[in-house]
Motif scaffolding. Structure first.
Motif, PDB file in Angstrom:
ATOM      1  N   ARG A 209       0.863  -1.179   0.000  1.00  0.00           N
ATOM      2  CA  ARG A 209       0.000   0.000   0.000  1.00  0.00           C
ATOM      3  C   ARG A 209       0.899   1.229   0.000  1.00  0.00           C
ATOM      4  O   ARG A 209       1.709   1.401   0.911  1.00  0.00           O
ATOM      5  N   ASP A 211       0.672   5.255   0.053  1.00  0.00           N
ATOM      6  CA  ASP A 211      -0.203   6.395   0.291  1.00  0.00           C
ATOM      7  C   ASP A 211       0.495   7.658  -0.213  1.00  0.00           C
ATOM      8  O   ASP A 211       1.458   8.131   0.376  1.00  0.00           O
ATOM      9  N   ASN A 238      -4.881   7.604  -2.619  1.00  0.00           N
ATOM     10  CA  ASN A 238      -4.758   9.073  -2.503  1.00  0.00           C
ATOM     11  C   ASN A 238      -3.752   9.590  -3.518  1.00  0.00           C
ATOM     12  O   ASN A 238      -2.901  10.422  -3.207  1.00  0.00           O
ATOM     13  N   GLY A 248      -5.768  17.226   4.214  1.00  0.00           N
ATOM     14  CA  GLY A 248      -4.909  16.506   5.149  1.00  0.00           C
ATOM     15  C   GLY A 248      -3.574  17.197   5.344  1.00  0.00           C
ATOM     16  O   GLY A 248      -3.335  18.304   4.864  1.00  0.00           O
ATOM     17  N   TRP A 256       0.372  11.516  10.854  1.00  0.00           N
ATOM     18  CA  TRP A 256      -0.415  12.060   9.751  1.00  0.00           C
ATOM     19  C   TRP A 256      -0.775  11.006   8.715  1.00  0.00           C
ATOM     20  O   TRP A 256      -1.707  11.224   7.929  1.00  0.00           O
ATOM     21  N   LYS A 258      -2.034   8.117   9.469  1.00  0.00           N
ATOM     22  CA  LYS A 258      -2.635   7.201  10.450  1.00  0.00           C
ATOM     23  C   LYS A 258      -3.393   6.053   9.776  1.00  0.00           C
ATOM     24  O   LYS A 258      -3.353   4.904  10.253  1.00  0.00           O
ATOM     25  N   ASP A 259      -4.098   6.346   8.692  1.00  0.00           N
ATOM     26  CA  ASP A 259      -4.851   5.280   8.019  1.00  0.00           C
ATOM     27  C   ASP A 259      -3.919   4.167   7.558  1.00  0.00           C
ATOM     28  O   ASP A 259      -4.242   2.976   7.694  1.00  0.00           O
ATOM     29  N   LEU A 260      -2.785   4.546   7.018  1.00  0.00           N
ATOM     30  CA  LEU A 260      -1.808   3.542   6.581  1.00  0.00           C
ATOM     31  C   LEU A 260      -1.266   2.777   7.779  1.00  0.00           C
ATOM     32  O   LEU A 260      -1.145   1.539   7.738  1.00  0.00           O
ATOM     33  N   ASP A 262      -2.696   2.268  10.685  1.00  0.00           N
ATOM     34  CA  ASP A 262      -3.739   1.383  11.214  1.00  0.00           C
ATOM     35  C   ASP A 262      -3.832   0.107  10.382  1.00  0.00           C
ATOM     36  O   ASP A 262      -3.984  -0.995  10.922  1.00  0.00           O
ATOM     37  N   LEU A 263      -3.745   0.262   9.065  1.00  0.00           N
ATOM     38  CA  LEU A 263      -3.789  -0.910   8.196  1.00  0.00           C
ATOM     39  C   LEU A 263      -2.594  -1.818   8.443  1.00  0.00           C
ATOM     40  O   LEU A 263      -2.742  -3.050   8.576  1.00  0.00           O
ATOM     41  N   SER A 266      -2.768  -4.023  11.438  1.00  0.00           N
ATOM     42  CA  SER A 266      -3.961  -4.872  11.519  1.00  0.00           C
ATOM     43  C   SER A 266      -3.696  -6.243  10.895  1.00  0.00           C
ATOM     44  O   SER A 266      -2.653  -6.485  10.278  1.00  0.00           O
TER      45      SER A 266
END
Length: 542
Positions: A209, A211, A238, A248, A256, A258-260, A262-263, A266
């Motif tokens: 991934r 970003d 993005n 953002g 900054w 954070k979504d990446l 969190d993934l 997980s």
């Protein structure tokens, strides 16, 4: 072509920082503000007559308007040629490459890097010299002096240039080449790395991934990762540049991005995560369940660079900014090459690179690069990581753990205290400087200071000097704390506190905050930061 001379009044706030002039966007939009700074830059380089330049930016708000102004001022200067990225877009490393590839006399790069964008956010402009690197300290000083003395500037009164169509046009005698911003950079990357091995990696099921954070690297990542290298569609997220970066903050760090993060922490994590910043010169590397600090990434890339074709014969040396951890020093020792410690700012690496004293450089602020350009390069770092993973057939976590086992681990963190009242921040630094001569031998929070100084640097190539670059405190047991005021903010002062603790033996899996707690307490005690600044906790920890 009609050229007019416009009377103006000097602004007293146009002193460039480590990466050009950064201010609020609305400041740049004030009549004459941008024009004054551009005219001062032309004055500092001896004018633009007969010269060629590269021009582009990260696409943030006001990017297009600023480019049109610079084109008209370059034409009024008598410039021979300007190469502009299509749509006004050029990543900073791509701009550096175009300067070098075309033998240009320099380039204007419009960006505030990792700072937010938008009419109420930040904008920036810097000049890169003919070597493709940021303006030297001497050139920066000449630009500032010229901003204070300016009384008028020249500008051509012509229609705006079409920036969206690749091709050639003119303003008077000045040729304007609008170029695809990605093609030449992509060709450069293909010459450095084993693209066949990386293609095979993705073909074998490797997942990733990337970003792009709504910033300029999106088109580059789509073209190279998903196009040339065959990563599945959707690998890049993005990926469309936005004037406000999708509302953002285009800074590739765990806060900054954070979504990446969190993934990647997980159960659904791909094999590798990566991100880049506003202008494409910074990067973040993440593995399944593991974050690679920029300091460690620099060291790992240097230790494994020989796995990529461009570095197969070894590297000449490594350079790191002073606040960056000493992890790279240990790699240099093992390779038998020098490691140079410089002030913060990529311009300090330029002379070393030009003199072939170093091959790979890096800063703790997520910037790494090599001799292929004279800027840090986010996508370059991602591609070298992919090359290493393909060659070693290991995961990100395995490569990192293997590195720590071999070299030990420099536990590391940066605490940012943002928008501190400038007078209070300076008072804290003055308080620290006043103790330097007597600090050695004193104990704070149970740690004894072995050495304390205000870092100064003499360039080993050109002899230029830079003083007061940050306060270093060394403690017994391999701990270090560094205090520095950042030059990249646009409001108040940002105090950066860097904490480091070297651990040689063990499994190196202890929590970072636990290992650094004692040196953190010692640093706060000796600096009296909470009392002098009114801040009890940092705004950002990375």
């Amino acid at each position: 072509m009609t050229v007019k001379t416009i009377s103006t009044t000097a602004f007293n706030d146009q002193k460039p920082g480590t990466s050009g002039l950064r201010k609020k966007t609305r400041s740049f939009m004030v009549p004459h503000y941008l024009e004054n700074y551009v005219a001062a830059t032309f004055t500092a380089i001896g004018g633009g007559s007969g010269k060629s330049f590269v021009l582009g930016g990260d696409g943030r708000f006001f990017n297009r308007e600023a480019i049109q102004t610079i084109l008209k001022m370059a034409a009024a200067q008598g410039a021979a040629r300007v190469i502009v990225g299509q749509g006004g877009l050029l990543s900073t490393p791509a701009a550096s490459h175009l300067i070098r590839l075309n033998g240009a006399d320099g380039g204007f790069i419009l960006s505030a890097s990792h700072n937010p964008g938008g009419i109420d956010a930040d904008f920036g402009l810097k000049f890169n010299a003919a070597n493709g690197g940021p303006a030297s300290e001497a050139l920066t000083a000449r630009i500032y002096d010229a901003t204070l003395a300016i009384e008028s500037y020249d500008i051509a009164y012509v229609e705006d240039v079409n920036l969206d169509t690749v091709g050639q046009t003119r303003i008077g005698d000045m040729v304007i080449d609008v170029v695809d911003p990605v093609v030449d950079y992509s060709d450069l990357m293909a010459s450095l790395f084993d693209f066949d091995a990386i293609r095979a990696l993705f073909a074998g099921g490797f997942s990733m991934r990337f970003d792009a954070m709504h910033a300029v690297t999106g088109p580059y990542a789509h073209k190279i990762l998903e196009g040339t290298l065959g990563a599945p569609e959707g690998t890049v997220v993005n990926g469309t540049p936005s004037e406000d970066f999708g509302k953002g903050h285009p800074d590739p760090n765990p806060i900054w991005a954070k979504d990446l993060m969190d993934l990647m922490l997980s159960e659904a994590a791909p094999d590798m995560g990566a991100a880049s910043d506003g202008d494409g010169d910074r990067n973040m590397i993440v593995g399944k369940g593991t974050y690679v600090t920029p300091s460690d990434s620099l060291a790992i890339l240097a230790a494994n660079a020989h796995l990529a074709p461009a570095y197969r014969d070894g590297i000449a040396g490594i350079a790191r900014s002073m606040p960056t951890s000493a992890a790279a020093d240990r790699v240099a020792d093992a390779l038998g090459v020098p490691c140079f410690e410089t002030p913060t700012g990529w311009k300090f690496f330029g002379t070393l690179l030009d003199a072939d004293r170093v091959t790979i450089c890096g800063e703790e602020s997520a910037g790494t690069g090599s001799h292929h350009v004279r800027e840090k390069d986010g996508l370059w770092a991602v591609l070298l990581w992919l090359n290493i993973l393909a060659a070693r057939d290991m995961t990100v976590a395995q490569v990192q753990a293997d590195h720590w086992q071999r070299f030990g681990r420099n536990y590391y963190a940066r605490h940012d205290y943002e928008a501190v009242e400038s007078t209070r921040a300076e008072a804290m630094m003055t308080h620290l400087r006043g103790q330097l001569d007597t600090m050695a031998g004193q104990s704070f929070a149970g740690l004894t200071v072995t050495k304390a100084d205000d870092f100064a640097y003499t360039d080993p190539v050109d002899g230029s000097t830079s003083a007061a670059q940050g306060i270093r405190l060394f403690f017994d047991g391999g701990a270090r704390a560094v205090f520095r005021l950042s030059g990249t903010g646009t409001e108040g002062a940002t105090i950066r506190l860097y904490l480091e603790q070297f651990v040689d033996d063990g499994d190196h899996a202890a929590p970072v905050e636990q290992v650094l707690e004692q040196v953190r307490k010692a640093a706060l005690e000796v600096s009296d930061l909470p009392a002098l600044t009114g801040r009890n906790t940092p705004d950002v920890i990375t």
